[in-house]
Scaffold this active site. Sequence first.
Site, PDB file in Angstrom:
ATOM      1  CB  CYS A   1       1.888  -3.662   5.357  1.00  0.00           C
ATOM      2  SG  CYS A   1       0.453  -4.605   5.928  1.00  0.00           S
TER       3      CYS A   1
ATOM      4  CG  HIS B   1      -0.320  -0.003   2.548  1.00  0.00           C
ATOM      5  ND1 HIS B   1       0.159   1.137   3.144  1.00  0.00           N
ATOM      6  CD2 HIS B   1      -0.110  -1.008   3.443  1.00  0.00           C
ATOM      7  CE1 HIS B   1       0.638   0.850   4.342  1.00  0.00           C
ATOM      8  NE2 HIS B   1       0.499  -0.451   4.554  1.00  0.00           N
TER       9      HIS B   1
END
Length: 228
Positions: free
Chosen positions: A178, A162
Amino acid sequence: MSSLKVTLGILAAGLMLSGCMQATHFEATDTKAFKPKDKELLAKVRYENTPVAEPFRRAIVEYHRKESPGSIVVDSDNHYLYYVLDGGKAIRYGITVGEEAMAWSGIAKVGSKTEWPAWHPTPGEISRLGVPTFVAPGPDNPMGSRAMYLYSGGKDTLFRIHGTNQPEYIGASISSGCIRLTNEDAIDLYDRVKVGTLVVVLEPKHGDSPYNSRLALGGSQTGQAGSY
């Protein structure tokens, strides 16, 4: 004589590095590809849009692994994500990855994609970081402009690729696991990636040093699931 050897050594190293740089073609962000909402929200960011260090700028590089074109390969050790192209090339993006004991490695697929996602922190993140249970989409959301959700065995791994509102940390290991890109790079990658795209996250110590570059030419670190 020794000083001459040192001088020659420095010159040789410079030539070697310049040879690597010739194989690296940096790509500027094409804002014409941005949607009106992207332009609107990116114009409202309150974080400092820190320039990414040159080794982690988006670039087209030589690629020597065997993944198929259209695949994603993440080299967490060296803070790079590769989108594999045809003809022995790849687009290389600088990334932020999980700090020690919080990163993830394995093989997954992009199970879904979202533009300007909301953030739903895990219970561990809420406890550890003191964040709310929900953060609405927008320029100050830690998930940034785009999210690609990684699935394995048909289940959500809780790991994502992301954007970020902390571009100053591209090239560092500080996330909850992440894989973060700049918001501009997240938009670029998102537009190339399809649901079902194969994602290979290399195990620690299985990446390639930029100075022994079997993976790519040019340019310059496992456990708990997280969503940031």
